[in-house]
Every structure is written in structure tokens, then in C-alpha cells.
Design an enzyme around this catalytic site. Sequence first.
Site, mmCIF file in Angstrom:
data_model
loop_
_atom_site.group_PDB
_atom_site.id
_atom_site.type_symbol
_atom_site.label_atom_id
_atom_site.label_comp_id
_atom_site.label_asym_id
_atom_site.label_seq_id
_atom_site.Cartn_x
_atom_site.Cartn_y
_atom_site.Cartn_z
ATOM 1 N N ASN A 155 -10.285 -25.421 -21.042
ATOM 2 C CA ASN A 155 -9.117 -25.622 -20.186
ATOM 3 C C ASN A 155 -7.831 -25.021 -20.746
ATOM 4 O OD1 ASN A 155 -9.901 -27.879 -21.938
ATOM 5 N ND2 ASN A 155 -7.927 -28.760 -21.391
ATOM 6 N N GLN A 183 -13.509 -26.628 -15.307
ATOM 7 C CA GLN A 183 -12.721 -25.397 -15.173
ATOM 8 C C GLN A 183 -13.528 -24.220 -14.638
ATOM 9 O OE1 GLN A 183 -9.503 -24.999 -15.520
ATOM 10 N NE2 GLN A 183 -8.917 -26.915 -16.483
ATOM 11 N N SER A 203 -14.980 -31.164 -10.920
ATOM 12 C CA SER A 203 -13.748 -31.763 -10.403
ATOM 13 C C SER A 203 -13.341 -31.029 -9.136
ATOM 14 C CB SER A 203 -12.645 -31.615 -11.455
ATOM 15 O OG SER A 203 -11.396 -31.912 -10.892
ATOM 16 N N ALA A 204 -12.918 -31.765 -8.106
ATOM 17 C CA ALA A 204 -12.489 -31.113 -6.860
ATOM 18 C C ALA A 204 -11.101 -30.494 -6.998
ATOM 19 C CB ALA A 204 -12.497 -32.116 -5.713
ATOM 20 N N HIS A 205 -10.204 -31.148 -7.763
ATOM 21 C CA HIS A 205 -8.809 -30.681 -7.750
ATOM 22 C C HIS A 205 -8.570 -29.447 -8.598
ATOM 23 C CE1 HIS A 205 -6.768 -31.981 -11.584
ATOM 24 N NE2 HIS A 205 -7.837 -32.735 -11.671
ATOM 25 N N THR A 243 -17.780 -47.968 -2.476
ATOM 26 C CA THR A 243 -17.750 -47.330 -1.153
ATOM 27 C C THR A 243 -17.336 -45.868 -1.284
ATOM 28 O OG1 THR A 243 -17.184 -49.414 -0.087
ATOM 29 C CG2 THR A 243 -16.669 -47.408 1.137
ATOM 30 N N CYS A 328 -3.204 -32.763 -19.745
ATOM 31 C CA CYS A 328 -3.622 -34.103 -20.161
ATOM 32 C C CYS A 328 -3.051 -34.469 -21.520
ATOM 33 C CB CYS A 328 -5.137 -34.178 -20.198
ATOM 34 S SG CYS A 328 -5.848 -33.497 -18.710
#
Length: 404
Positions: A155, A183, A203-205, A243, A328
Site C-alpha cells: 500500500n 491494493q 476491499s471495495a473502497h 444481515t 492508516c
Amino acid sequence: MKLPIYLDYAATTPVDPRVAEKMMQCMTMDGIFGNPASRSHRYGWQAEEAVDIARNQVADLINADPREIVFTSGATESDNLAIKGVAHFYQKKGKHIITSKTEHKAVLDTCRQLEREGFEVTYLAPEANGLIPLATIESAMREDTVLVSIMHVNNEIGVIHDINAIGELCRSKKIIFHVDAAQSAGKLPLDVQETKVDLLSISAHKMYGPKGIGALYVRRKPRIRLEAAMHGGGHERGMRSGTLATHQIVGMGEAAAIAKADMEADNARIAGLRDRLWNGVKGIEETYINGDVEQRYCGSLNVSFNFVEGESLMMALKDLAVSSGSACTSASLEPSYVLRALGLNDEMAHSSIRFSIGRFTTEEEIDHAIETINKSIDSLRDMSPLWEMFKDGVDLEQVQWAHH
């Protein structure tokens, strides 16, 4: 041109408008808002179908079986579930884990937690180019090694590990192999049929999807077993109860489908912009790329500008949204642990900036960035006594500094 210019795509990406559009259809009464686990009426069936489509889209991205995709809240949870899940399930077989010093904190801190529980972890140091040679991994393997966790793309410096070769090695030794692909998923081709990876975090974002959703690929053949960390209604085949967030899952699916379709074109354009940026700053004296020059993701450029303090450079570059390390850990003023692991001294690690380019970056933005960087470095070095000493030929390594 919008200021500040966003050059921090490795921290997060904006949601692609096509993804946002799809997500909007899964929230309100006139959309697909039902609980995918509600089996007794159409609202639930529609939501379940939407989740199934998205699961197939995510599976397609890495050439997996949709039944191998477990939805999580993001790559951090996926890393935790993979590493702790394997460690706890297979602890009778062995309690030794191998990882690298340059992993994301989600892997390193998970391993630290396992050490507190009595597991033993070997943290491998990379070469100066940021890569870990296969022989280093092999020599760390023992009879009681149950897991190897090595990231695909770093990253901070963008180097690409050869997960095909590492996968072959792990399979030959019957050791489970986890890859943090936060990444690389959606940016580099991934094929779990070809690559012998057992667990893969997504990761989606990081690929123009929403925050708060990710996935863990869990291989079925040979079958990998995990001990669940979240207990409840037994969702996601018992591996991750809770859920399902239909709108986020649909967003992730759409982001994966777009990433797969546009990957080649996106990467060609991004590589051109990265080269344009590097060509515009490499003429600055005492400027160095961190990490392997060849084996790297095209959207990432980590550069050290010697004799410039990173924090003051960040302030001078206020028109550019960049970082000096990963998002992070950028809350701390410590030099990047990734760059320290490559052998950079504190000064060089502190003077480094990570530029990460993405889908919505333009040539105009890159040119403005080049101009801003060149001006800022010049003015900051004019104020630096160290730069003056360096230009006068003083060997700064030999200077005895007085301590007050």
C-alpha cells in the site's frame, strides 16, 4: 480543475458514479430494500437475487466460484478472519505463522494478537527493493508452520509480490497461503484457478466501490476451514454472521464488474500519467523512487526528496492531496515502518511522499502537481541549512551534532 488535486487513491477511491447509481436502487421502499435472508416474501427474494448477482461479479473478478466469496466489512475484517480463523482452526497442526515486516497493520496487528495467545510469528524483512525473495520465505518454513500471509501489492510503495511462486511453494509444503489483495483486486489480473492462493482479502473502497464492505475468498478445493469470529444467524455459510448489507454488496459487485471490464484501459492511462509525473520530478536533485522500479503497480509512486522535511513538504503541497505513508498510519509522525524496513534512514523516510493515481486523475492535474512539487522543493531547500552544507560538499554522515 478542482483543488486540492486528489493523488491519494491508495488510501481510498471515490465511488464510481455508475456504482453509486446501482446502490441508490437498494435503499428505499421503491427499491430492493429487503433482508436477503427473508425467505417468505418477494422483498427478501429480490434482495437475495441482488446479492447473488454481486457475489458472482466479485467471484468473476478473481475467477473464483461464487460459493468461495464471503462478504465482510472490509479488508481489515477479511485479514482478521483469515489469519485468526486459520490459526485457531489448525492450531493442533502447528502454531507458527510467517508474514512480512511491510504488511498492512491489519495483518501485523492480527499476528501480534496471536502472539499474545501463544502463537509464534516470523516477520520477514524485505530486500532494499521492498520484495521478499522466495528463498527467504522457504527458509523460514518449519514443520509446525500453518500459514503464510504475504500481500500482493504494497500500500505504501506499490511493489508487486510474485504470489504465483509463493503459492506454489506453500502448496508443495502443505501450508495455507493468505494474500492481502486490498491494493491489487480490481487493478491487477487475479486468477485463483491459476494461483495457488487459499485465502484472499478484498476491499471495495480501493476499487471505486463503497467503504465498509469487503470480501474474503476462501478456497473450496482443497477446502480451507476457518473458525468464525462473528457468531449469530449463520450467514455466509457460518463464517460471518450478520444481515447482509444489500446496497453495499451491490455496490461492490458493480465496482468489481467495472474494474474487470476497464482494467486494461484504466491501467494504460494511469501508467502514462505516473510516467509523466515521475519524468516531471526526477530531474530534481537528490530525488529517489522507493521500491522496485519494474515490479510495481502502475498507479503508485513513492518518492523521497532528500533534505526536505516530509511534514513541511506536505504543508507546502497543500494543493495536492497526498500522504507521507499509508492513511492508516499517517496520524502518527513516526517515519513509515515500511520505508524503515527497506533500510531507509529516518531522514529519508521522513522526506518521502506517496503519490497514488487513479481512474479520475487528469493530465492537467499531473502537470499542476509537477509544477507545485518543483517550486516547493526549491523553496524548502533554500531554507534548509542541511542542503547548504550538502551543496558545500560536507559529508553529513560524518558530522558530530551537539546534543542540548
